[in-house]
Design a protein around this motif. Structure first.
Motif, PDB file in Angstrom:
ATOM      1  N   VAL A  56      59.104   2.547  47.016  1.00  0.00           N
ATOM      2  CA  VAL A  56      59.725   3.306  45.935  1.00  0.00           C
ATOM      3  C   VAL A  56      60.382   2.323  44.977  1.00  0.00           C
ATOM      4  CG1 VAL A  56      60.140   5.346  47.360  1.00  0.00           C
ATOM      5  CG2 VAL A  56      61.900   3.581  47.200  1.00  0.00           C
ATOM      6  N   ARG A  57      60.644   2.791  43.771  1.00  0.00           N
ATOM      7  CA  ARG A  57      61.401   1.981  42.813  1.00  0.00           C
ATOM      8  C   ARG A  57      62.754   2.648  42.602  1.00  0.00           C
ATOM      9  NH1 ARG A  57      62.104   1.772  37.446  1.00  0.00           N
ATOM     10  NH2 ARG A  57      60.526   3.357  37.023  1.00  0.00           N
ATOM     11  N   VAL A  58      63.805   1.872  42.691  1.00  0.00           N
ATOM     12  CA  VAL A  58      65.162   2.382  42.571  1.00  0.00           C
ATOM     13  C   VAL A  58      65.790   1.821  41.305  1.00  0.00           C
ATOM     14  CG1 VAL A  58      67.347   2.751  43.789  1.00  0.00           C
ATOM     15  CG2 VAL A  58      65.243   2.351  45.092  1.00  0.00           C
ATOM     16  N   VAL A 116      69.545  10.505  42.387  1.00  0.00           N
ATOM     17  CA  VAL A 116      68.808  11.424  41.520  1.00  0.00           C
ATOM     18  C   VAL A 116      67.323  11.262  41.787  1.00  0.00           C
ATOM     19  CG1 VAL A 116      68.257  12.019  39.132  1.00  0.00           C
ATOM     20  CG2 VAL A 116      70.587  11.353  39.740  1.00  0.00           C
ATOM     21  N   ASP A 117      66.639  12.347  42.076  1.00  0.00           N
ATOM     22  CA  ASP A 117      65.202  12.290  42.310  1.00  0.00           C
ATOM     23  C   ASP A 117      64.494  12.093  40.972  1.00  0.00           C
ATOM     24  OD1 ASP A 117      62.868  12.407  43.914  1.00  0.00           O
ATOM     25  OD2 ASP A 117      62.515  14.451  43.245  1.00  0.00           O
ATOM     26  N   GLY A 118      63.889  10.928  40.773  1.00  0.00           N
ATOM     27  CA  GLY A 118      63.211  10.634  39.531  1.00  0.00           C
ATOM     28  C   GLY A 118      63.927   9.539  38.750  1.00  0.00           C
ATOM     29  N   PRO A 119      63.384   9.164  37.587  1.00  0.00           N
ATOM     30  CA  PRO A 119      64.024   8.136  36.761  1.00  0.00           C
ATOM     31  C   PRO A 119      65.443   8.535  36.367  1.00  0.00           C
ATOM     32  CG  PRO A 119      61.789   8.573  36.003  1.00  0.00           C
ATOM     33  CD  PRO A 119      62.110   9.636  37.005  1.00  0.00           C
ATOM     34  N   LEU A 120      66.253   7.528  36.082  1.00  0.00           N
ATOM     35  CA  LEU A 120      67.663   7.760  35.789  1.00  0.00           C
ATOM     36  C   LEU A 120      67.908   8.110  34.322  1.00  0.00           C
ATOM     37  CD1 LEU A 120      70.224   7.699  37.506  1.00  0.00           C
ATOM     38  CD2 LEU A 120      70.569   5.321  36.822  1.00  0.00           C
ATOM     39  N   ARG A 121      66.901   8.075  33.512  1.00  0.00           N
ATOM     40  CA  ARG A 121      67.064   8.287  32.075  1.00  0.00           C
ATOM     41  C   ARG A 121      67.806   9.592  31.790  1.00  0.00           C
ATOM     42  NH1 ARG A 121      62.369   7.804  27.450  1.00  0.00           N
ATOM     43  NH2 ARG A 121      63.742   8.052  25.662  1.00  0.00           N
ATOM     44  N   GLY A 122      68.854   9.492  30.945  1.00  0.00           N
ATOM     45  CA  GLY A 122      69.674  10.638  30.620  1.00  0.00           C
ATOM     46  C   GLY A 122      70.785  10.880  31.616  1.00  0.00           C
ATOM     47  N   ARG A 123      70.759  10.140  32.741  1.00  0.00           N
ATOM     48  CA  ARG A 123      71.787  10.297  33.768  1.00  0.00           C
ATOM     49  C   ARG A 123      72.458   8.966  34.099  1.00  0.00           C
ATOM     50  NH1 ARG A 123      67.783  13.995  36.330  1.00  0.00           N
ATOM     51  NH2 ARG A 123      66.437  12.190  36.303  1.00  0.00           N
ATOM     52  N   GLN A 124      72.095   7.886  33.355  1.00  0.00           N
ATOM     53  CA  GLN A 124      72.587   6.564  33.709  1.00  0.00           C
ATOM     54  C   GLN A 124      74.094   6.410  33.483  1.00  0.00           C
ATOM     55  OE1 GLN A 124      70.350   7.278  31.348  1.00  0.00           O
ATOM     56  NE2 GLN A 124      70.383   5.838  29.614  1.00  0.00           N
ATOM     57  N   HIS A 125      74.719   7.354  32.780  1.00  0.00           N
ATOM     58  CA  HIS A 125      76.163   7.283  32.568  1.00  0.00           C
ATOM     59  C   HIS A 125      76.944   7.789  33.781  1.00  0.00           C
ATOM     60  CE1 HIS A 125      75.001  11.392  31.607  1.00  0.00           C
ATOM     61  NE2 HIS A 125      76.259  11.760  31.831  1.00  0.00           N
ATOM     62  N   LEU A 126      76.278   8.433  34.724  1.00  0.00           N
ATOM     63  CA  LEU A 126      76.966   8.943  35.903  1.00  0.00           C
ATOM     64  C   LEU A 126      77.369   7.779  36.806  1.00  0.00           C
ATOM     65  CD1 LEU A 126      74.601  11.950  36.716  1.00  0.00           C
ATOM     66  CD2 LEU A 126      76.868  12.075  35.660  1.00  0.00           C
ATOM     67  N   PRO A 127      78.604   7.724  37.280  1.00  0.00           N
ATOM     68  CA  PRO A 127      79.030   6.598  38.124  1.00  0.00           C
ATOM     69  C   PRO A 127      78.396   6.636  39.506  1.00  0.00           C
ATOM     70  CG  PRO A 127      80.767   8.256  37.996  1.00  0.00           C
ATOM     71  CD  PRO A 127      79.695   8.691  37.037  1.00  0.00           C
ATOM     72  N   ARG A 128      78.219   5.450  40.091  1.00  0.00           N
ATOM     73  CA  ARG A 128      77.717   5.296  41.455  1.00  0.00           C
ATOM     74  C   ARG A 128      76.439   6.107  41.666  1.00  0.00           C
ATOM     75  NH1 ARG A 128      82.709   6.872  41.549  1.00  0.00           N
ATOM     76  NH2 ARG A 128      82.323   8.799  42.727  1.00  0.00           N
ATOM     77  N   THR A 129      75.470   5.889  40.777  1.00  0.00           N
ATOM     78  CA  THR A 129      74.262   6.720  40.763  1.00  0.00           C
ATOM     79  C   THR A 129      73.002   5.863  40.818  1.00  0.00           C
ATOM     80  OG1 THR A 129      75.395   8.433  39.497  1.00  0.00           O
ATOM     81  CG2 THR A 129      73.000   8.484  39.481  1.00  0.00           C
TER      82      THR A 129
END
Length: 335
Positions: A264-266, A192-205
């Motif tokens: 970059v920060r991952v 995901v381009d950008g912070p994971l906030r709101g998408r952290q529930h997606l597996p293998r992300t």
């Protein structure tokens, strides 16, 4: 005198933001992978393999018109008050990179009228409709945040749609050229381009953060980031704020430059074990470097990965011509 020049086009600011990094107050746990005293640049674990398929998710947004929703008054009378609105287009998509090459898996465009006006209705124009999206915000910043939230929700939908769609073709046959059952058997990776906030529930992300505004690490560990070689990363650390996540810094391959050039920060979810987060960090090293851009092709090299840059261009084309949409909005306003 020795000096270096940031590779980024000055029109985009800098990869470190416009000002010096602000020290963050977010709590950080440094000993997730190694003890704090053992922090040093890390290479991927031997035998680490890139995933069979990598899905890149990104979205773009564009405000076509800033409007005012006036009081509902009888014809011929003058409205006494009005509330602001944004008429905007936003789009999200997914690029799949697998054995078949890179192909666009999902692309969705939506429009909306973002406003707090209770009596607002859908804005219909000759170039497309802008369904009303009610918000609580009555200021420009709040309306912009509402647009960003809508885009974030669409990105989650796009990721789920891509995995469902491509996973349904385990033997090939997808019109985009996807082959193999990599999404069906759980060996893909979602970036995901950008912070994971709101998408952290997606597996293998993974969340892929190109620019830096805050200094999250203590001084010694922060200074160590500048010593990373191409493809190296920091140890994994756990970071908290309004939400928790595992994170690490990674340097992409590129030309010489400032100490943080190409860094970059991952991110990945905090709900996974330390071993799972470390395995993802190793996988990010052997995966993301393959897609790093070159300076002569991209003004934000190497952080602006090729699949993400191509996806942004494809989505903007699908949103339509901004001048045409603006004129259609002006015509609709006087009808």
């Amino acid at each position: 005198m020795r000096f270096s020049v940031d590779a980024w086009d000055p029109g985009y600011g800098t990869s470190l933001g416009e000002e010096e990094l602000v020290e963050s107050s977010a709590p950080v746990v440094l000993d997730v992978e190694v003890p704090e005293s053992a922090w040093a640049p890390r290479d991927p674990a031997p035998g680490t393999a890139a995933p069979a398929a990598v899905l890149f998710v990104d979205g773009v947004r564009r405000v076509e018109g800033r409007a005012w929703i006036h009081d509902s008054v009888p014809t011929g009378e003058r409205a006494t008050s009005a509330l602001p609105a944004l008429c905007a287009s936003y789009a999200s998509g997914v690029v799949c990179c697998c054995a078949a090459g890179a192909h666009l898996a999902v692309a969705t465009v939506r429009r909306g009228t973002f406003t707090a006006a209770a009596h607002a209705a859908d804005v219909r124009t000759s170039a497309g409709d802008y369904p009303v999206r009610r918000t609580r915000a009555t200021d420009p910043v709040g309306l912009s945040l509402a647009l960003q939230r809508a885009l974030g929700e669409l990105e989650v939908e796009s990721a789920a749609a891509a995995r469902a769609q491509l996973g349904d073709h385990p033997t090939g046959g997808h019109p985009g050229g996807h082959t193999g059952g990599h999404l069906a058997d759980g060996t893909d990776l979602l970036v995901v381009d950008g912070p994971l906030r709101g998408r952290q529930h997606l597996p293998r992300t993974l969340g892929f953060v190109k620019t830096h505004q805050s200094a999250y690490l203590p001084p010694r560990q922060h200074a160590m980031v500048g010593t990373l070689g191409p493809g190296q990363r920091t140890p994994v650390f756990l970071m908290g704020s309004s939400w928790d996540r595992h994170s690490w810094y990674l340097r992409l391959p590129g030309g010489p430059g400032a100490p943080w050039a190409g860094v970059v920060r991952v991110e990945c979810g905090a709900d996974m074990s330390a071993a799972e987060a470390i395995a993802l960090a190793d996988q990010s090293q052997v995966t993301l470097r393959r897609f790093a851009s070159a300076e002569f092709k991209d003004a934000r090299a190497p952080q602006n990965l090729y699949p993400i840059a191509g996806l942004e261009r494809a989505l903007r084309r699908r949103m339509g011509d901004p001048q045409l949409l603006y004129r259609a909005l002006r015509r609709a306003a006087v009808n």
